[in-house]
Design a protein around this motif. Sequence first.
Motif, mmCIF file in Angstrom:
data_model
loop_
_atom_site.group_PDB
_atom_site.id
_atom_site.type_symbol
_atom_site.label_atom_id
_atom_site.label_comp_id
_atom_site.label_asym_id
_atom_site.label_seq_id
_atom_site.Cartn_x
_atom_site.Cartn_y
_atom_site.Cartn_z
ATOM 1 N N ALA A 172 0.839 -1.198 0.000
ATOM 2 C CA ALA A 172 0.000 0.000 0.000
ATOM 3 C C ALA A 172 0.872 1.245 0.000
ATOM 4 O O ALA A 172 2.005 1.233 0.443
ATOM 5 N N VAL A 173 0.310 2.312 -0.503
ATOM 6 C CA VAL A 173 1.030 3.569 -0.565
ATOM 7 C C VAL A 173 1.219 4.098 0.849
ATOM 8 O O VAL A 173 0.286 4.113 1.649
ATOM 9 N N ARG A 174 2.424 4.523 1.164
ATOM 10 C CA ARG A 174 2.696 5.061 2.490
ATOM 11 C C ARG A 174 1.949 6.377 2.657
ATOM 12 O O ARG A 174 2.008 7.238 1.787
ATOM 13 N N PRO A 175 1.219 6.549 3.768
ATOM 14 C CA PRO A 175 0.471 7.786 3.949
ATOM 15 C C PRO A 175 1.413 8.977 4.036
ATOM 16 O O PRO A 175 2.477 8.890 4.646
ATOM 17 N N ARG A 176 1.023 10.054 3.401
ATOM 18 C CA ARG A 176 1.842 11.257 3.441
ATOM 19 C C ARG A 176 0.943 12.470 3.365
ATOM 20 O O ARG A 176 -0.196 12.397 2.938
ATOM 21 N N VAL A 177 1.490 13.582 3.758
ATOM 22 C CA VAL A 177 0.751 14.824 3.754
ATOM 23 C C VAL A 177 0.858 15.462 2.362
ATOM 24 O O VAL A 177 1.852 15.270 1.656
ATOM 25 N N ARG A 178 -0.180 16.184 1.969
ATOM 26 C CA ARG A 178 -0.145 16.870 0.681
ATOM 27 C C ARG A 178 0.947 17.933 0.695
ATOM 28 O O ARG A 178 1.226 18.521 1.731
ATOM 29 N N PRO A 179 1.570 18.202 -0.455
ATOM 30 C CA PRO A 179 2.632 19.216 -0.501
ATOM 31 C C PRO A 179 2.175 20.587 -0.015
ATOM 32 O O PRO A 179 2.935 21.296 0.640
ATOM 33 N N VAL A 195 7.367 27.748 15.693
ATOM 34 C CA VAL A 195 6.675 26.809 16.579
ATOM 35 C C VAL A 195 6.818 25.390 16.041
ATOM 36 O O VAL A 195 6.899 25.189 14.832
ATOM 37 N N PRO A 196 6.850 24.396 16.926
ATOM 38 C CA PRO A 196 6.840 23.014 16.438
ATOM 39 C C PRO A 196 5.455 22.690 15.881
ATOM 40 O O PRO A 196 4.444 23.020 16.487
ATOM 41 N N ALA A 197 5.412 22.066 14.723
ATOM 42 C CA ALA A 197 4.133 21.706 14.102
ATOM 43 C C ALA A 197 4.270 20.371 13.396
ATOM 44 O O ALA A 197 5.324 20.034 12.867
ATOM 45 N N TYR A 198 3.178 19.613 13.416
ATOM 46 C CA TYR A 198 3.145 18.353 12.686
ATOM 47 C C TYR A 198 1.719 18.087 12.225
ATOM 48 O O TYR A 198 0.767 18.648 12.755
ATOM 49 N N ALA A 199 1.585 17.228 11.239
ATOM 50 C CA ALA A 199 0.282 16.786 10.745
ATOM 51 C C ALA A 199 0.200 15.289 10.965
ATOM 52 O O ALA A 199 1.175 14.565 10.762
ATOM 53 N N ARG A 200 -0.960 14.831 11.399
ATOM 54 C CA ARG A 200 -1.154 13.411 11.641
ATOM 55 C C ARG A 200 -2.495 12.981 11.073
ATOM 56 O O ARG A 200 -3.361 13.797 10.804
ATOM 57 N N ASN A 201 -2.655 11.683 10.903
ATOM 58 C CA ASN A 201 -3.946 11.150 10.473
ATOM 59 C C ASN A 201 -4.690 10.622 11.685
ATOM 60 O O ASN A 201 -4.211 10.726 12.825
ATOM 61 N N LEU A 245 -2.983 8.362 14.178
ATOM 62 C CA LEU A 245 -1.883 9.005 14.898
ATOM 63 C C LEU A 245 -0.530 8.767 14.246
ATOM 64 O O LEU A 245 0.505 8.846 14.910
ATOM 65 N N ASP A 246 -0.524 8.490 12.935
ATOM 66 C CA ASP A 246 0.730 8.454 12.185
ATOM 67 C C ASP A 246 1.137 9.903 11.925
ATOM 68 O O ASP A 246 0.309 10.706 11.500
ATOM 69 N N ILE A 247 2.389 10.220 12.149
ATOM 70 C CA ILE A 247 2.880 11.559 11.822
ATOM 71 C C ILE A 247 3.211 11.570 10.334
ATOM 72 O O ILE A 247 4.084 10.841 9.870
ATOM 73 N N LEU A 248 2.487 12.392 9.592
ATOM 74 C CA LEU A 248 2.624 12.419 8.139
ATOM 75 C C LEU A 248 3.597 13.486 7.668
ATOM 76 O O LEU A 248 4.167 13.371 6.594
ATOM 77 N N GLY A 249 3.759 14.524 8.447
ATOM 78 C CA GLY A 249 4.681 15.587 8.083
ATOM 79 C C GLY A 249 4.908 16.493 9.278
ATOM 80 O O GLY A 249 4.044 16.610 10.143
ATOM 81 N N CYS A 250 6.075 17.108 9.333
ATOM 82 C CA CYS A 250 6.341 18.048 10.419
ATOM 83 C C CYS A 250 7.410 19.036 9.972
ATOM 84 O O CYS A 250 8.103 18.810 8.985
ATOM 85 N N ASN A 251 7.523 20.126 10.741
ATOM 86 C CA ASN A 251 8.570 21.095 10.426
ATOM 87 C C ASN A 251 9.827 20.753 11.225
ATOM 88 O O ASN A 251 9.871 19.771 11.969
#
Length: 176
Positions: free
Chosen positions: A113-120, A132-138, A141-147
């Motif tokens: 399966a395609v690995r989940p990722r955040v949109r560009p 600030v610390p920031a992240y996106a999750r589904n 609770l998988d972390i899909l992207g962060c700064n």
Amino acid sequence: MDARTEFHDFLSSRRARLNPEQAGLPLYGGNRRVPGLRREEVALLAGMSVDYYVRLERGNAKGVSDSVLEALARALQLDEAERAHLFDLANAVNAGSGGHARAATRGGGSRNAVRPRVRPSVQRVIDAMATVPAYARNRRLDILGCNRLGRALMSPVFADPSSGRPPNLARFLFLD
């Protein structure tokens, strides 16, 4: 609205929003009578016969396999929510037609399966929050992207190289 109609509407609306250029297909001729991809093009991208895809788009998803649904999700470039909805609709069609409802695999259930990722675009917003610390999750609770600051703050979560899976907050909280 019944499940078959919803399945039909979902597939045809997702097909209409993609054009051949977005799907990586050559554009032959200038006049297209349908918005988006033709049924034949979706079938080609999904690796199935045109007849089978037409049958699916008509709402006849009885007995459709997870691998076929995965191929459709890839061909139609569905995001995680749309992919889950596709599986839910197929499950509803199967349950409504006297078939057995099956457990739909969501977000990485199969090995290929395609690995989940955040949109560009979302990643750009996260990266723009440089102070600030920031992240996106589904929802799993998988972390899909962060700064950069988010990665520094959550570095213990990223330290677990567990078999190529995305960093997961729930797994980290329960196991570490």
